[in-house]
Design an enzyme around this catalytic site. Structure first.
Site, PDB file in Angstrom:
ATOM      1  N   ASN A  20     -50.238 -39.538  31.120  1.00  0.00           N
ATOM      2  CA  ASN A  20     -49.784 -38.442  30.273  1.00  0.00           C
ATOM      3  C   ASN A  20     -50.866 -37.386  30.081  1.00  0.00           C
ATOM      4  O   ASN A  20     -50.581 -36.186  30.088  1.00  0.00           O
ATOM      5  CB  ASN A  20     -49.355 -38.998  28.908  1.00  0.00           C
ATOM      6  CG  ASN A  20     -48.864 -37.931  27.967  1.00  0.00           C
ATOM      7  OD1 ASN A  20     -48.148 -37.017  28.346  1.00  0.00           O
ATOM      8  ND2 ASN A  20     -49.275 -38.033  26.706  1.00  0.00           N
ATOM      9  N   HIS A  53     -44.043 -36.162  26.579  1.00  0.00           N
ATOM     10  CA  HIS A  53     -43.026 -35.110  26.625  1.00  0.00           C
ATOM     11  C   HIS A  53     -42.415 -35.018  28.019  1.00  0.00           C
ATOM     12  O   HIS A  53     -43.119 -35.097  29.029  1.00  0.00           O
ATOM     13  CB  HIS A  53     -43.640 -33.753  26.291  1.00  0.00           C
ATOM     14  CG  HIS A  53     -43.867 -33.527  24.831  1.00  0.00           C
ATOM     15  ND1 HIS A  53     -44.825 -34.207  24.106  1.00  0.00           N
ATOM     16  CD2 HIS A  53     -43.259 -32.683  23.947  1.00  0.00           C
ATOM     17  CE1 HIS A  53     -44.796 -33.788  22.852  1.00  0.00           C
ATOM     18  NE2 HIS A  53     -43.855 -32.865  22.733  1.00  0.00           N
TER      19      HIS A  53
END
Length: 382
Positions: free
Chosen positions: A165, A134
């Site tokens: 991440n 994201h």
């Protein structure tokens, strides 16, 4: 002046730099941040107490050309790069109230309907070894069902190594939420550093960035300030301070002009100054995340099923609605037209009177951290 100062630093220190900044001492005892490209600035510059805030709409948006088409969603805006099949940047305002997470992750990754040229897809990421990382975090978008769903658009994804991440990038996202709470509001711009010649994944040739950036502006008096980060797309055990840079440094690397709506003198001062001690560096994992969006005990969901009956699921959400009926909150039409999320067994969910931690296992091999009232001890995902 710059050349004189640099002669005071150890050549060993310069050679030891990777990408982040390193603190060194000048002969007069002042702390200086030295960068791999040879630039430097004084650490812990004078806090920006003398800046007066003005009312600026869409302050978070970077400068764009007339031909650029900004895509606006409920919780964030973005500028899509068709060549690299991801956004050049995503930008949003994050308030203290919006850190109150009312809705859980949907984990439903879908194409962005506003990107007319098409986005990346599940097939591009499947088997690639990269996470769908994201840019605007799902946890920043948990204040409404719509914003949470939009955070899973592929236009908001970028290929990130799992260790990045799920590690230092996640830590930075959590820290930004802490800053939003401490400062009431922050303006955030995030994106990949996109250049030619990078490797790609999938049939759509989604570019794999080597670096990611994030810039944050606190425009609330009296301590108005800004900070930037540039992090390599790999796992790291370094402290986040190591990757902190001035916003000017991020602009130099990306070619993006951040916060152009600020008055010129304010923009110049904020973006050239890096004040490490002006920010807190301990993620408080706020009580809002831990407690305030959970009821003291589970209750029967207030939602209505397609058959017109009251939902029998139990929930700890303070909204009084389970995950299947979150879209009915404040709805004049409880039955709605939104398709309900079905559980994997296609059987009605049986609930126990006590919530427990899900016994399921995530893709990374860790135990699921969601709470559930299901009698089988597993949440809706497992």
């Amino acid at each position: 002046m710059k050349k004189i100062i640099l002669t005071l630093f150890s050549l060993i220190a310069i050679q030891a730099l990777t990408f982040g900044q390193q603190e060194v001492k000048s002969n007069d005892g002042k702390t200086v941040l030295l960068y791999g490209d040879g630039t430097w600035l004084y650490s812990d510059s004078i806090p920006l107490y003398n800046i007066k805030a003005t009312n600026i709409t869409k302050l978070e948006l970077p400068k764009t050309n007339s031909k650029d088409k900004i895509i606006t969603h409920t919780g964030y805006s973005l500028l899509y790069n068709e060549t690299h099949e991801q956004a050049n940047w995503v930008a949003y305002e994050l308030t203290k109230e919006e850190t109150n997470k009312l809705f859980e992750r949907t984990d439903k990754f879908i194409s962005d309907p506003k990107v007319k040229t098409g986005t990346a897809s599940e097939n591009d990421y499947e088997g690639s070894g990269y996470d769908r990382g994201h840019l605007a975090p799902a946890s920043d978008m948990g204040w409404s069902a719509n914003t949470m769903a939009e955070s899973f658009y592929y236009s908001n994804m970028s290929p990130q190594t799992p260790s990045f991440n799920r590690g230092i990038w996640k830590n930075l996202e959590e820290l930004v939420r802490t800053w939003a709470i401490e400062n009431n509001t922050v303006y955030v711009v995030t994106g990949p550093v996109l250049t030619n010649g990078l490797q790609t994944i999938g049939q759509n040739k989604v570019t794999i960035p080597n670096y990611y950036y994030k810039v944050i502006l606190d425009y609330t008096e009296p301590n108005i300030k800004g900070i930037g980060f540039i992090l390599p797309n790999t796992g790291s055990k370094e402290q986040l301070q190591y990757y902190a840079v001035s916003i000017d440094s991020v602009e130099k690397m990306t070619g993006i002009d951040f916060f152009p709506l600020l008055q010129d003198d304010q923009e110049d001062l904020i973006e050239k100054t890096l004040c490490i001690k002006c920010w807190s560096w301990k993620n408080i994992k706020t009580a809002i995340e831990k407690n305030e969006n959970k009821a003291a005990e589970s209750v029967q969901c207030n939602g209505v099923t397609k058959a017109g009956e009251k939902c029998k699921n139990k929930t700890l959400n303070i909204s009084g609605y389970c995950y299947q009926h979150e879209t009915q909150i404040n709805s004049d039409n409880p039955k709605g037209n939104t398709e309900e999320i079905k559980n994997h067994s296609n059987e009605p969910t049986k609930s126990s009177s006590t919530s427990v931690q899900c016994s399921g296992t995530t893709k990374s091999g860790s135990r699921c951290k969601r709470m559930t009232t299901s009698s089988n001890g597993r949440c809706y995902q497992h």
